[in-house]
Scaffold this motif. Structure first.
Motif, short mmCIF file in Angstrom:
data_model
loop_
_atom_site.label_atom_id
_atom_site.label_comp_id
_atom_site.label_asym_id
_atom_site.label_seq_id
_atom_site.Cartn_x
_atom_site.Cartn_y
_atom_site.Cartn_z
N GLU A 156 0.85 -1.20 0.00
CA GLU A 156 0.00 0.00 0.00
C GLU A 156 0.88 1.24 0.00
OE1 GLU A 156 -3.24 -0.39 -0.15
OE2 GLU A 156 -3.46 -2.49 0.43
N ARG A 174 -4.88 -3.86 6.10
CA ARG A 174 -4.44 -4.91 5.19
C ARG A 174 -3.37 -4.36 4.24
NH1 ARG A 174 -7.83 -4.74 0.19
NH2 ARG A 174 -6.79 -3.04 -0.91
N GLU A 204 -11.85 -3.54 -2.09
CA GLU A 204 -11.50 -2.33 -1.35
C GLU A 204 -12.05 -2.30 0.06
OE1 GLU A 204 -9.39 -0.07 -2.13
OE2 GLU A 204 -8.98 -0.91 -4.09
N HIS A 261 -6.41 4.83 3.96
CA HIS A 261 -5.16 4.24 4.39
C HIS A 261 -4.79 4.83 5.75
CE1 HIS A 261 -3.51 2.72 0.24
NE2 HIS A 261 -4.74 2.32 0.48
N HIS A 281 -3.96 -0.36 4.29
CA HIS A 281 -5.29 -0.02 3.77
C HIS A 281 -6.28 -0.33 4.90
CE1 HIS A 281 -8.43 -0.14 0.48
NE2 HIS A 281 -9.04 -0.87 1.42
N HIS A 308 -12.02 5.65 0.34
CA HIS A 308 -10.85 4.78 0.26
C HIS A 308 -9.89 5.28 1.33
CE1 HIS A 308 -7.34 3.15 -2.48
NE2 HIS A 308 -7.41 2.54 -1.33
ZN LIG Z 1 -6.01 1.06 -0.53
#
Ligand SMILES: [Zn+2]
Length: 275
Positions: A73, A153, A261, A204, A215, A202
């Motif tokens: 990531e 993850r 995702e 992080h 993530h 989305h």
């Molecule tokens: Zn991501």
């Protein structure tokens, strides 16, 4: 007008470690989201890097994505890039590294509010959607605070011939950490962007000590501040390659993408600790 203030802070602080070496401010439009390639290319396994990190940093000092060969990531925070490898290690990313998919913006704060204390990421997203109703624009969000728990993850570096992202994600590493201080970075894209970038949120994460990241699959914030940057301009950097031109990017892969995702209820994951 955040950069002059940031630079002034650095001048005042002089040799403060957090300001050295200086990170050049992005030269791009502060209201613009810039992305490398399109999400459908990543979904079908186009994992070779197409833009350098140096190039992405010219477009923004804040963002997320992945790295060449889908090697973990990518987190870009305050103009510095970090990789969270599949084994969970966080390492600095060099300017010559490349990315097959990343989304960045110069983080130009438009406002802030206290982070809601909620039980999980789905509730957090609902509260943020209420506070940020500009749903047909992009918004970048950074939440600096403390988190009772974070489910994170990452993915392991892939080698050609590449498998589609949906298959690779089944062997992603998932781990849970408790009692962390750090920054959750998010970009919310409009719901209608399907195929081009990730619709909706989305997220992080990067810890304050830069040792934990990934993530975000779930998060339980206990205190913190939500800072947001509304973005009304969207630039897509299309790869210049025969491979890209020959790829069929027309399939509707939205269901697979949502599973990859969010993976709030993923297939039994095999993580670094076997979780
Ligand atoms: Zn991501």
């Amino acid at each position: 007008m955040r950069y002059p203030r940031f630079l002034a802070t650095c001048l005042v602080l002089g040799l403060a470690a957090s300001c050295a070496p200086p990170v050049p401010a992005p030269s791009g439009n502060p209201d613009r989201i810039t992305q490398a390639s399109v999400i459908n290319a990543l979904m079908i396994g186009r994992y070779d890097g197409v833009n350098t990190i140096a190039e992405m940093l010219e477009h923004g000092d804040f963002g997320l994505g992945t790295l060449d060969h889908l090697d973990g990531e990518l987190i870009i925070l305050d103009g510095r890039a970090y990789q969270v490898r599949g084994d969970g290690a966080v390492v600095p990313v060099g300017p010559e590294w490349t990315t097959p998919f990343a989304v960045v913006t110069p983080f130009d704060e438009d406002g802030s509010f206290a982070c809601p204390q909620v039980a999980g990421l789905t509730a957090l997203e609902s509260r943020l959607d209420e506070a940020l109703p500009q749903r047909n624009s992009f918004v970048a969000v950074r939440i600096e605070g403390r988190f009772a728990s974070l489910k994170l993850r990452s993915v392991h570096r892939q080698e050609p011939p590449y498998r589609p992202l949906g298959e690779v994600a089944e062997s992603q590493s998932v781990w849970t950490r408790e009692g962390l201080s750090g920054t959750v970075l998010g970009i919310r894209s409009p719901a209608w962007v399907g195929g081009l970038t990730v619709p909706g949120w989305h997220w992080h994460f990067l810890s304050d000590d830069r040792k934990v990241g990934g993530h975000v699959l779930d998060a339980r914030p206990t205190e913190g501040r939500v800072r947001y940057d509304l973005c009304h301009d969207w630039e897509v950097l299309l790869p210049r390659s025969r491979e890209f031109d020959q790829a069929d990017l027309t399939p509707n892969l939205s269901r697979e993408l949502k599973r990859v995702e969010s993976a709030r209820d993923p297939a039994p994951p095999r993580g670094p600790e076997g979780r």
